[in-house]
Motif scaffolding. Structure first.
Motif, short mmCIF file in Angstrom:
data_model
loop_
_atom_site.label_atom_id
_atom_site.label_comp_id
_atom_site.label_asym_id
_atom_site.label_seq_id
_atom_site.Cartn_x
_atom_site.Cartn_y
_atom_site.Cartn_z
N TYR A 56 0.77 -1.02 0.17
CA TYR A 56 -0.08 0.00 0.10
C TYR A 56 0.83 1.27 0.19
CZ TYR A 56 -4.33 2.68 0.98
OH TYR A 56 -5.36 3.65 0.66
N GLY A 164 -4.69 12.27 1.45
CA GLY A 164 -5.07 10.81 1.70
C GLY A 164 -5.68 10.13 0.74
N ASN A 169 -13.09 8.28 -3.11
CA ASN A 169 -14.33 7.50 -2.76
C ASN A 169 -15.36 7.98 -3.50
OD1 ASN A 169 -13.57 6.14 0.42
ND2 ASN A 169 -13.01 5.38 -1.28
N TYR A 209 -4.23 -3.37 -3.39
CA TYR A 209 -5.72 -3.74 -2.96
C TYR A 209 -6.12 -5.15 -2.57
CZ TYR A 209 -6.75 1.26 -3.38
OH TYR A 209 -6.43 2.80 -3.23
N GLU A 285 -16.70 -0.41 -2.60
CA GLU A 285 -15.79 0.68 -2.66
C GLU A 285 -15.53 1.22 -3.97
OE1 GLU A 285 -11.77 0.74 -0.59
OE2 GLU A 285 -12.40 2.90 -0.14
N SER A 287 -12.27 3.83 -5.76
CA SER A 287 -11.16 4.37 -5.38
C SER A 287 -10.59 4.83 -6.71
CB SER A 287 -10.04 3.64 -4.52
OG SER A 287 -9.09 4.31 -4.07
C1 AVJ Z 1 -8.88 5.92 2.51
C2 AVJ Z 1 -10.22 6.03 0.49
C3 AVJ Z 1 -7.85 6.44 0.36
O1 AVJ Z 1 -8.98 4.25 -1.45
O2 AVJ Z 1 -7.03 3.65 -1.01
C4 AVJ Z 1 -7.64 1.23 1.33
C5 AVJ Z 1 -9.09 3.30 1.43
N1 AVJ Z 1 -9.61 0.73 0.64
N2 AVJ Z 1 -7.68 -0.10 0.87
C6 AVJ Z 1 -8.31 3.81 -0.65
C7 AVJ Z 1 -9.07 1.59 1.23
C8 AVJ Z 1 -8.92 -0.25 0.70
C9 AVJ Z 1 -8.42 4.02 0.85
N3 AVJ Z 1 -9.02 5.53 1.00
#
Ligand code: AVJ
Length: 325
Positions: A56, A164, A169, A209, A285, A287
């Motif tokens: 990440y 961040g 989102n 992810y 989600e 992103s």
């Molecule tokens: C907090 C929205 C920036 O989208 O990378 C991390 C949340 N979801 N791993 C992203 C998230 C899966 C993250 N954010």
């Protein structure tokens, strides 16, 4: 739509934000649940863990940019002192880099972190007031997507931090709406600092992810655990699979929980039985990943002009400073 008489007989849980969103998301097709449902106490802890994963890159890359360019970023505010406001501040892990520079430049700084989580704000308050003397913290417990309220800053320039890649989102239209609301509370010349993830090669994105340790999987499945705990639902997290795919056309990662079998789940507090076909997914989600052009296309119609931007050597992440017009 419910008629008035059916509202009067609705189960009470439907009237809570979590109950209402679960009811909406699991009774519409295709099924979806809003990403804010990730962040109960366990989910917030799992997200902190995600930010430390080797795959990440987002958090560490953004922190590197802020560490390297904090002086330059605050230089853009000119001679006027700044009041720093942060949307979705959480525990404000990266904000200290900017607050320190602001204190060095102007002696003291007002800092207004806004977040829905009272506990996260308490943690932010504690570490910032202890670590950086000169920062006056005035936290606000609020959902910034519903507006940020008035932020008095006489004689000062406001600098709104929206870092961040949280804006990723939202659907582009909704992101624009959030920024319009921010615009409404700022004066000409106030500033907004946006941190966004950039579109990049598919392999790097997929790894970020789908981490090897399975923390993102646990983070995603925590939505099921949360519905069990808060709504008495009967989800078996083992009967769902974490899936994260790259949608090149829309430039976004898409996260799903896929039902491994045909099953029925009951949510007694919502008076609801939810049927899943084998292979059917809940979309949890999006992103979005941006380019300089695609972020400008959101920021500028909302009444801001991008003044300067910073990135890392690989151009994986971008920090954009926009001036309120
Ligand atoms: C907090 C929205 C920036 O989208 O990378 C991390 C949340 N979801 N791993 C992203 C998230 C899966 C993250 N954010």
């Amino acid at each position: 739509m419910h008629t008035l008489s059916s509202v009067l007989t609705l189960p009470e849980a439907v009237l809570t934000p979590v109950g209402a969103e679960v009811y909406r998301g699991l009774t519409t097709s295709p099924k979806s649940l809003a990403p804010w449902l990730f962040y109960d106490e366990t989910g917030s802890r799992l997200f902190e863990e995600i930010t430390r994963l080797p795959e990440y890159y987002l958090t560490r890359t953004e922190r590197g940019i802020l560490a390297r360019y904090a002086d330059e970023i605050l230089e853009c505010a000119g001679y006027r002192p700044v009041t720093i406001i942060e949307l979705g501040a959480g525990t404000a892990a990266k904000t200290g880099l900017l607050l320190r520079v602001a204190v060095d430049r102007q002696g003291a700084v007002d800092y207004v972190p806004i977040d829905v989580s009272r506990s996260a704000l308490a943690a932010a308050n504690e570490h910032i007031e202890a670590d950086i003397p000169g920062v006056r913290v005035a936290a606000r417990v609020a959902d910034y997507t519903k507006g940020i309220g008035e932020i008095p800053a006489p004689g000062k320039r406001r600098m709104v931090l929206y870092i961040g890649s949280s804006i990723g989102n939202f659907e582009p239209e909704d992101a624009m709406q959030v920024l319009r609301e921010v615009h409404h509370r700022l004066a000409p010349g106030d500033l907004m600092l946006l941190g966004v993830d950039h579109a990049k090669d598919r392999r790097t994105l997929l790894r970020a992810y789908n981490d090897a340790a399975g923390v993102t999987e646990a983070f995603n499945k925590n939505m099921l655990v949360r519905m069990n705990r808060e709504l008495g639902a009967s989800f078996n997290p083992r009967l769902f699979q974490h899936r994260a795919i790259w949608n090149e056309e829309h430039s976004r990662m898409e996260i799903y929980l896929k039902s491994l079998i045909a099953q029925r789940v009951s949510i007694p507090t919502l008076d609801l039985e939810v049927e899943f076909a084998e292979g059917e997914s809940i979309h949890t989600e999006n992103s979005y990943k941006f380019t300089e052009e695609s972020i400008a296309a959101i920021v500028e119609p909302a009444g801001f002009k991008i003044a300067q931007s910073w990135t890392d050597e690989r151009e994986w992440f971008g920090v954009y400073l926009a001036a309120r017009q």
